[in-house]
Enzyme design. Structure first.
Site, mmCIF file in Angstrom:
data_model
loop_
_atom_site.group_PDB
_atom_site.id
_atom_site.type_symbol
_atom_site.label_atom_id
_atom_site.label_comp_id
_atom_site.label_asym_id
_atom_site.label_seq_id
_atom_site.Cartn_x
_atom_site.Cartn_y
_atom_site.Cartn_z
ATOM 1 C CB CYS A 2 29.090 -0.112 -29.791
ATOM 2 S SG CYS A 2 28.052 1.330 -30.061
ATOM 3 N NE ARG A 54 25.597 5.093 -33.905
ATOM 4 C CZ ARG A 54 25.033 6.170 -34.421
ATOM 5 N NH1 ARG A 54 24.346 6.074 -35.551
ATOM 6 N NH2 ARG A 54 25.158 7.346 -33.835
ATOM 7 C CG LEU A 55 23.283 1.016 -27.325
ATOM 8 C CD1 LEU A 55 21.898 0.415 -27.561
ATOM 9 C CD2 LEU A 55 23.798 0.605 -25.945
ATOM 10 C CB SER A 56 22.083 5.192 -31.626
ATOM 11 O OG SER A 56 22.248 4.500 -32.851
ATOM 12 C CG ASN A 80 32.499 -1.199 -27.682
ATOM 13 O OD1 ASN A 80 31.509 -0.586 -27.320
ATOM 14 N ND2 ASN A 80 33.015 -2.193 -26.988
ATOM 15 N N GLY A 81 32.572 2.313 -27.603
ATOM 16 C CA GLY A 81 32.863 3.055 -26.397
ATOM 17 C C GLY A 81 32.388 4.490 -26.466
ATOM 18 C CD GLU A 82 29.697 8.567 -23.852
ATOM 19 O OE1 GLU A 82 29.272 9.720 -23.675
ATOM 20 O OE2 GLU A 82 29.152 7.557 -23.368
ATOM 21 C CG ASP A 105 32.021 9.396 -29.249
ATOM 22 O OD1 ASP A 105 31.186 9.006 -30.086
ATOM 23 O OD2 ASP A 105 32.307 8.730 -28.230
#
Length: 296
Positions: A2, A54-56, A80-82, A105
């Site tokens: 992301c 977005r990278l899903s 951006n992140g998790e 999230d």
């Protein structure tokens, strides 16, 4: 992976369609970070624009689209992140009256900020992230970075506008961005083989420090553009040195077998948290002790 980008103006002086085009160009420069989806959000009256690629990984549906607004519309976030413990946070928030449409999230982070505020939420978040959050009520922008700086976040000035993004190439898209080289940063690069935060290779452009937040409104943007020293406004929400000193003050007192058991439990818990995804998960194995433990 992301990516996020955006800008904040010191005054509402740019038409919405111009802001939209600039934000789109900044976001497109980060397409490689997020090929699955992209979006922009603009409030010309406030002089704010956000972009996201977005990278899903979690919630592959449109309910995970960003920039995302909070349930009450107060906050808009590009992230951006998790956050690895989002399920635990969600379980705390639901009894407090928060309802969720999807299972990303991002949505949990926004609900947590509504409930506990920005800095308290960051204290609770276990993860890696860079956040750009617009508060429509207070008319201010929050930039935040995870505790150890795994996710990058740059910010600087393009003319009198604040610009920010996951990579410098997003900032370069603004027509007024100053590409002049910071000679002090170049000296650091030659001496250390990298440029430590808060410096970047450009003048009037900085990295947000790990574990810190930056709060800016239109007046702060105008002041920062003229002062050229905005990195002083970064505020820590987590202190690695203080955590280290606390750990040293209370060393582990058990036997080696107990230490091994606790380490095994911590590793299993940490890896399990990072395995939560709606897509296949892999591991890069370099062959060292740490990556071999993770892979095992």
């Amino acid at each position: 992976m992301c990516g996020l980008a955006g800008m904040l103006l010191p005054a509402a002086q740019t038409p919405a369609e111009v802001l939209q085009a600039q934000a789109l160009a900044m976001g497109q420069a980060l397409h490689h970070r997020g090929p699955d989806d992209g979006g922009t959000w603009v409030d010309a009256a406030a002089g704010i624009a956000l972009a996201h690629r977005r990278l899903s990984i979690l919630d592959l549906s449109p309910l995970g689209h960003q920039p995302m607004a909070s349930a009450d519309g107060r906050y808009v976030m590009a992230y951006n992140g998790e956050v690895y413990n989002f399920a635990t946070l969600r379980a705390e928030l639901e009894p407090l009256g928060h309802a969720f449409r999807g299972h990303s999230d991002t949505e949990v982070l926004l609900a947590a900020i509504l409930q506990w505020g920005v800095e308290d939420t960051l204290q609770r978040a276990n993860g890696m992230f860079a956040i750009a959050l617009w508060d429509r009520q207070e008319q201010c922008l929050w930039l935040a970075r995870d505790r150890v700086g795994k996710k990058p976040l740059y910010y600087g000035w393009a003319g009198d506008a604040l610009v920010f993004g996951s990579e410098l190439k997003a900032l370069w898209q603004h027509p007024d961005f100053d590409n002049d080289i910071d000679r002090d940063a170049l000296t650091l690069l030659l001496r250390l083989d990298y440029i430590p935060a808060p410096h970047s290779i450009h003048q009037r452009c900085y990295k947000l420090m790990p574990g810190r937040v930056l709060r800016l409104d239109a007046a702060a943007v105008a002041a920062g553009a003229s002062a050229h020293r905005p990195e002083q406004a970064q505020r820590p929400y987590w202190d690695a040195r203080a955590r280290m000193q606390a750990a040293l003050a209370a060393p582990f007192q058990g036997r080696i077998e107990e230490a091994e058991e606790q380490l095994d439990g911590l590793l299993r818990d940490a890896v399990a948290l990072r395995m939560v995804a709606d897509v296949p998960v892999g591991v890069f194995l370099s062959g060292g002790t740490d990556s071999s433990l993770v892979a095992a």
